[in-house]
Design an enzyme around this catalytic site. Sequence first.
Site, PDB file in Angstrom:
ATOM      1  CD  GLN A 166      43.067  77.550   6.886  1.00 51.36           C
ATOM      2  OE1 GLN A 166      43.571  78.265   6.031  1.00 51.36           O
ATOM      3  NE2 GLN A 166      42.241  76.561   6.571  1.00 51.36           N
ATOM      4  CB  SER A 167      50.734  77.769   8.154  1.00 48.44           C
ATOM      5  OG  SER A 167      51.923  78.488   7.908  1.00 48.44           O
ATOM      6  CG  ASN A 168      48.442  83.317   5.946  1.00 47.52           C
ATOM      7  OD1 ASN A 168      47.550  82.993   5.169  1.00 47.52           O
ATOM      8  ND2 ASN A 168      48.205  83.977   7.069  1.00 47.52           N
ATOM      9  CB  CYS A 175      52.753  76.125   5.404  1.00 47.26           C
ATOM     10  SG  CYS A 175      53.475  75.529   6.950  1.00 47.26           S
TER      11      CYS A 175
END
Length: 345
Positions: free
Chosen positions: A82-84, A86
């Site tokens: 759930q990378s912000n 990225c």
Amino acid sequence: MDLSRFPRRRYTEGHTPLEFLPHFTKALRATCGPDGGPNVWIKRDDMLGLTPGGNKTRKLEFLVADALAQGADTLITCGAPQSNHCRATLSASIKEGLKCRFVIEERVPNSYKEDASGNNFLFRLLGVEAITVVPAGTNMLEAMQKVAADLAKAGRKGYIVPGGGSNAIGGLGYVACAQELQQQFFEQGVRIDKVVVGSGSSGTHGGLLAGFMGNHINIPIVGIGVSRDPADQNPLVHKEAQAVADLLGLGMTIPPEAVVSHGDWWRPKYSVPNQAMVEAVQMLARTEAVLLDPVYTGKIMAGLIGLARKGFFRKDENVLFLHTGGAPSLHAYEAEVLGLTELPA
Ligand SMILES: *Cc1c(COP(=O)(O)O)cnc(C)c1O
């Protein structure tokens, strides 16, 4: 300190707001016992540009400018499912007419689901070019270098943005934030006693520390670890702050004791929800209509709340919470943040 020497793109119009949180302050104080609690202020870096903003936007302004200066046509970066970071990097690549590829580390086994909500949904909507999923513990730099080598074979040029955008160049974004805060404190007549900031890949904490020291802003920074306790986290932050200070040519040694962080609130594990996070997310939503997120800012605010209840802050002290963004991942944890599932404390 002259940041204009460094190439920078702009993804935000003007400054993010610096605001007092009156209802949250009152609600927090009511739970702090007879000694009362601090006045809580917020720096709305969740309102930075990109879709939507957060702390990665400030770092990317400098990193993407560097990528463009090097003639890159593709940004390569890495993160958790759930990378912000990225998502923000993808968003910046679109604005610049570049392509974007990710290497996603499954820190929790089988946690990456292509059709998940939150940031995963945005990866697809914004049109990421390719995602490579690797198991926990993979050397992420090597995995990204492999992507860059594949692009080179096709005559393209990749630029590797480090995890979280945290290196000396990315850290300049939080030097810029330090200068923005200094100006706001002056213009708004606000005297802040402590700043509470999330501490993960360290670009935010380390960059802000270098910026405060370089600008002679004598306000202690209290880091809240999102994935590590102080023994592991503080050396990372110190290294980042020193790298930023060196890039700026400050000729300054960052004293190790200037790096302070608190652990515990990230447990049981990075990105795994806990009860204190749920309380913090609900409290901010219901007292101030401010959205925190389950992976980072909910746990960071849980740290601020927990420290206030332990009497860590003096009564009436002005504490500034740096809101680093992350709201899209709320949608990947809806039942948890609504309190509909059993969670560890
Ligand atoms: C990445 C992130 C952090 C942690 O910041 P670092 O600079 O990696 O230490 C905090 N909050 C949010 C919402 C993030 O996405």
